[in-house]
Design a protein around this motif. Structure first.
Motif, PDB file in Angstrom:
ATOM      1  N   TYR A 212      74.773  70.498  12.255  1.00 38.16           N
ATOM      2  CA  TYR A 212      74.908  69.211  11.575  1.00 38.16           C
ATOM      3  C   TYR A 212      73.789  68.264  11.995  1.00 38.16           C
ATOM      4  O   TYR A 212      73.285  68.339  13.113  1.00 38.16           O
ATOM      5  CB  TYR A 212      76.270  68.575  11.893  1.00 38.16           C
ATOM      6  N   LYS A 213      73.427  67.383  11.081  1.00 44.80           N
ATOM      7  CA  LYS A 213      72.415  66.371  11.367  1.00 44.80           C
ATOM      8  C   LYS A 213      73.100  65.042  11.640  1.00 44.80           C
ATOM      9  O   LYS A 213      73.891  64.557  10.829  1.00 44.80           O
ATOM     10  CB  LYS A 213      71.453  66.235  10.185  1.00 44.80           C
ATOM     11  N   PHE A 214      72.805  64.457  12.794  1.00 44.67           N
ATOM     12  CA  PHE A 214      73.344  63.162  13.178  1.00 44.67           C
ATOM     13  C   PHE A 214      72.202  62.147  13.196  1.00 44.67           C
ATOM     14  O   PHE A 214      71.236  62.300  13.948  1.00 44.67           O
ATOM     15  CB  PHE A 214      74.007  63.237  14.552  1.00 44.67           C
ATOM     16  N   ARG A 215      72.322  61.122  12.346  1.00 38.64           N
ATOM     17  CA  ARG A 215      71.340  60.026  12.311  1.00 38.64           C
ATOM     18  C   ARG A 215      71.910  58.880  13.138  1.00 38.64           C
ATOM     19  O   ARG A 215      72.884  58.249  12.723  1.00 38.64           O
ATOM     20  CB  ARG A 215      71.091  59.583  10.876  1.00 38.64           C
ATOM     21  N   VAL A 216      71.308  58.600  14.278  1.00 38.69           N
ATOM     22  CA  VAL A 216      71.845  57.634  15.228  1.00 38.69           C
ATOM     23  C   VAL A 216      70.960  56.390  15.245  1.00 38.69           C
ATOM     24  O   VAL A 216      69.759  56.478  15.527  1.00 38.69           O
ATOM     25  CB  VAL A 216      71.927  58.239  16.643  1.00 38.69           C
ATOM     26  N   CYS A 217      71.539  55.228  14.944  1.00 37.24           N
ATOM     27  CA  CYS A 217      70.799  53.965  14.931  1.00 37.24           C
ATOM     28  C   CYS A 217      71.497  52.955  15.838  1.00 37.24           C
ATOM     29  O   CYS A 217      72.730  52.824  15.799  1.00 37.24           O
ATOM     30  CB  CYS A 217      70.727  53.375  13.524  1.00 37.24           C
ATOM     31  N   ASN A 218      70.715  52.228  16.629  1.00 36.70           N
ATOM     32  CA  ASN A 218      71.246  51.142  17.456  1.00 36.70           C
ATOM     33  C   ASN A 218      71.180  49.853  16.649  1.00 36.70           C
ATOM     34  O   ASN A 218      70.121  49.252  16.497  1.00 36.70           O
ATOM     35  CB  ASN A 218      70.456  51.012  18.749  1.00 36.70           C
ATOM     36  N   VAL A 219      72.335  49.434  16.124  1.00 38.12           N
ATOM     37  CA  VAL A 219      72.418  48.230  15.291  1.00 38.12           C
ATOM     38  C   VAL A 219      72.995  47.056  16.081  1.00 38.12           C
ATOM     39  O   VAL A 219      73.442  46.072  15.492  1.00 38.12           O
ATOM     40  CB  VAL A 219      73.286  48.492  14.035  1.00 38.12           C
ATOM     41  N   GLY A 220      72.973  47.148  17.423  1.00 41.37           N
ATOM     42  CA  GLY A 220      73.613  46.143  18.260  1.00 41.37           C
ATOM     43  C   GLY A 220      72.829  44.849  18.377  1.00 41.37           C
ATOM     44  O   GLY A 220      71.820  44.622  17.690  1.00 41.37           O
ATOM     45  N   LEU A 221      73.293  44.009  19.299  1.00 43.32           N
ATOM     46  CA  LEU A 221      72.774  42.659  19.437  1.00 43.32           C
ATOM     47  C   LEU A 221      72.021  42.421  20.741  1.00 43.32           C
ATOM     48  O   LEU A 221      71.180  41.531  20.813  1.00 43.32           O
ATOM     49  CB  LEU A 221      73.927  41.643  19.364  1.00 43.32           C
ATOM     50  N   LYS A 222      72.305  43.209  21.765  1.00 42.66           N
ATOM     51  CA  LYS A 222      71.797  42.852  23.090  1.00 42.66           C
ATOM     52  C   LYS A 222      71.188  44.018  23.865  1.00 42.66           C
ATOM     53  O   LYS A 222      70.158  43.867  24.507  1.00 42.66           O
ATOM     54  CB  LYS A 222      72.963  42.265  23.898  1.00 42.66           C
ATOM     55  N   ASN A 223      71.845  45.185  23.823  1.00 38.55           N
ATOM     56  CA  ASN A 223      71.559  46.229  24.803  1.00 38.55           C
ATOM     57  C   ASN A 223      70.973  47.510  24.224  1.00 38.55           C
ATOM     58  O   ASN A 223      71.349  47.934  23.122  1.00 38.55           O
ATOM     59  CB  ASN A 223      72.842  46.604  25.556  1.00 38.55           C
ATOM     60  N   SER A 224      70.096  48.129  25.016  1.00 37.63           N
ATOM     61  CA  SER A 224      69.753  49.528  24.794  1.00 37.63           C
ATOM     62  C   SER A 224      70.992  50.358  25.103  1.00 37.63           C
ATOM     63  O   SER A 224      71.800  49.997  25.958  1.00 37.63           O
ATOM     64  CB  SER A 224      68.608  49.953  25.705  1.00 37.63           C
ATOM     65  N   LEU A 225      71.130  51.488  24.415  1.00 42.74           N
ATOM     66  CA  LEU A 225      72.292  52.350  24.607  1.00 42.74           C
ATOM     67  C   LEU A 225      71.841  53.783  24.848  1.00 42.74           C
ATOM     68  O   LEU A 225      70.811  54.213  24.332  1.00 42.74           O
ATOM     69  CB  LEU A 225      73.208  52.317  23.385  1.00 42.74           C
TER      70      LEU A 225
END
Length: 548
Positions: A212-225
């Motif tokens: 499976y292909k997982f497209r992961v995006c950090n859409v947050g406000l403050k932190n690296s994850l």
């Protein structure tokens, strides 16, 4: 009834014309009560959804989105990573467009030209992103263009990000009062955080033996994850529109505004597994959980979570391991292997230093001593109508900031004049104790280096001039610098901003004016007909049309 109106009424539908295909969407943006961390709060929904709907497109598709603003304040969407070739009119930033007034609608119309990959959209106005209304935007390769991996069984969008239980309006008031947002309250994965008590429904399902292909995006406000999947490894295949060398990772640091795509094979014991997203570089770690379920699963996920990585060095070494796949075909303007950015002469070096200070007792963030402020008249409109001198001044920051620039902050529209088609080096130098993440609209660039310490010309000896990944964000560790290189070959007014909404809202952004001096349609589209006007250009006669 004409076909455009019919499609807008239906919602999301594809129509094939003689030109590239069109995708039509209708979005009703409203307030609604959500409880992603168990606390009821006011959220911002698109067609009743949180997060918003995914946009699933293919290279060169025309995307038409009719947005109805049912909020009680102006609204504007930006398309993070979409380059808007020759079309900054649709970029969705306060410097390029008027916002949609309450109770009214606006139709965005843009083409995902010569792009593939994983992106996202979000509302850029008034800290609305803290209330939701964000979603995934994927661009698939055309069928005739080979992809350097087998077709996955399915394609999943994973939106990770930190979250506050305060409403977006409360957070905005906090910033307006001159106070930082402080620590978030939790981390969400696709708008949820699994309780881990066995009652959670899966976010995704996997069939044993399938990939499976997982497209992961950090859409947050403050932190690296840091993102990882319990018991599974990830094969990185794409990053912000570029195919990459396919290394295997147990976890990935995803900084604000960044998107990665990875292949995951369901080759473990059939049961539930956790996706985990932990905050990085913070004293107190927050984590978000989501469930992946094997279709023939026989048990709950193990409570023993995979350990997160520790330290800046680990993150820096991982970032240095990312490389562009130069042998893969892709939807880019230059044929594969022909864009040798390391052999192009640099015509300009711009050094940007971020800083934080107080103005009249209130917190502001700045670039080279200037904290950007948005004004009623979009900068692009003022330039187009020939009244720029009444709205802003060009180049109030220097390419090489003075030592005093960090101490004294000036509030003003921050616009840098940049010659069309010049090849430029931009240095981001971070003297603060927090990690920075930067995003540039309108372009992809090459991050040639990220290093600890201060930049100096001799540091160019350490640049990667061969296979740095073409992308649109770059992160800079505390006490570090990063160098990017790009050709400014897209005429328009383009926003360079902190990917942290708090910092962008309080001034850590600027605009790069790549002016179409020749006023030629070869270089830039004209302002679309029926474009709503605001500020001092409202009521002015239209300028002469562009020539060929």
């Amino acid at each position: 009834m004409n076909i455009l109106l019919l499609c807008l009424l239906i919602g999301a539908i594809s129509v094939v014309h003689g030109e590239d295909p069109y995708l039509f969407f209708t979005w009703n943006v409203t307030y609604g009560t959500i409880s992603p961390l168990g606390v009821p709060q006011q959220g911002i929904l698109i067609n009743g959804e949180f997060p918003g709907p995914n946009i699933n497109s293919t290279t060169n598709n025309n995307i038409v989105i009719n947005v109805f603003n049912n909020l009680d304040e102006p609204l504007m969407f930006t398309w993070n990573g979409i380059q808007q070739k020759k079309n900054s009119w649709q970029d969705g930033t306060p410097g390029t467009m008027c916002p949609i007034p309450p109770g009214q609608n606006y139709t965005y119309h843009f083409q995902v030209k010569d792009q593939i990959g994983s992106y996202f959209y979000y509302p850029i106005t008034a800290m609305h992103r803290a209330g939701g209304a964000f979603g995934g935007l994927r661009i698939n390769s055309r069928l005739l263009i080979p992809v350097p991996y087998a077709d996955p069984e399915d394609d999943y969008t994973v939106l990770i990000g930190d979250w506050y239980t305060k409403s977006h309006s409360s957070l905005r008031k906090q910033l307006d009062m001159g106070r930082s947002l402080g620590r978030p309250d939790g981390v969400l994965i696709n708008g949820k955080n699994a309780k881990g008590d066995g009652t959670d429904e899966p976010l995704f399902n996997m069939t044993p033996g399938k990939t499976y292909k997982f497209r992961v995006c950090n859409v947050g406000l403050k932190n690296s994850l840091n993102f990882r999947i319990q018991g599974h490894t990830m094969k990185l295949v794409e990053m912000e529109g570029s195919h990459v060398v396919q290394n295997i990772y147990e976890s990935l640091d995803v900084h604000l505004g960044q998107c990665f795509s990875a292949l995951v094979t369901a080759d473990k014991e059939p049961m539930d597994y956790y996706m985990v997203a932990d905050t990085r570089f913070t004293k107190t770690m927050l984590n978000g959980l989501g469930i992946i379920r094997y279709t023939n699963g026989k048990g709950p996920a193990s409570p023993e979570l995979p350990s997160p990585p520790v330290g800046l060095d680990w993150s820096l070494n991982q970032a240095r391991s990312f490389r562009w796949n130069l042998t893969a075909s892709a939807a880019r303007p230059n044929p594969q292997g022909s864009y040798h950015y390391g052999a192009i002469n640099i015509t300009r070096t711009i050094k940007l230093v971020n800083s934080a200070s107080k103005v009249d007792g209130k917190l502001r963030y700045a670039i080279n001593g200037v904290s950007h402020i948005d004004i009623e008249t979009p900068l692009k409109y003022a330039q187009y109508f020939g009244v720029a001198d009444k709205v802003f001044k060009y180049d109030i920051i220097k390419d090489e900031p003075s030592a005093e620039a960090e101490d004294k902050i000036t509030l003003a529209p921050n616009v840098v004049n940049q010659t069309y088609r010049d090849f430029v080096e931009i240095i981001f130098e971070n003297h603060e104790k927090s990690i920075q993440s930067w995003h540039l609209d309108g372009f992809a660039f090459f991050p040639a280096a990220i290093e600890f310490g201060r930049w100096a010309p001799e540091k160019r000896r350490n640049y990667n001039l061969l296979d740095a990944i073409s992308r649109h964000t770059v992160h800079v560790y505390p006490g570090s610098w990063a160098a990017i290189m790009l050709t400014f070959d897209n005429a328009g007014m383009w926003n360079l901003r902190s990917a942290q909404p708090e910092r962008a809202y309080l001034g850590q952004q600027l605009y790069l004016s790549v002016e179409n001096v020749a006023r030629s349609l070869r270089d830039e589209y004209m302002m679309p007909d029926q474009t709503p006007l605001c500020g001092i250009v409202k009521g002015l006669p239209q300028p002469p049309p562009y020539g060929p």
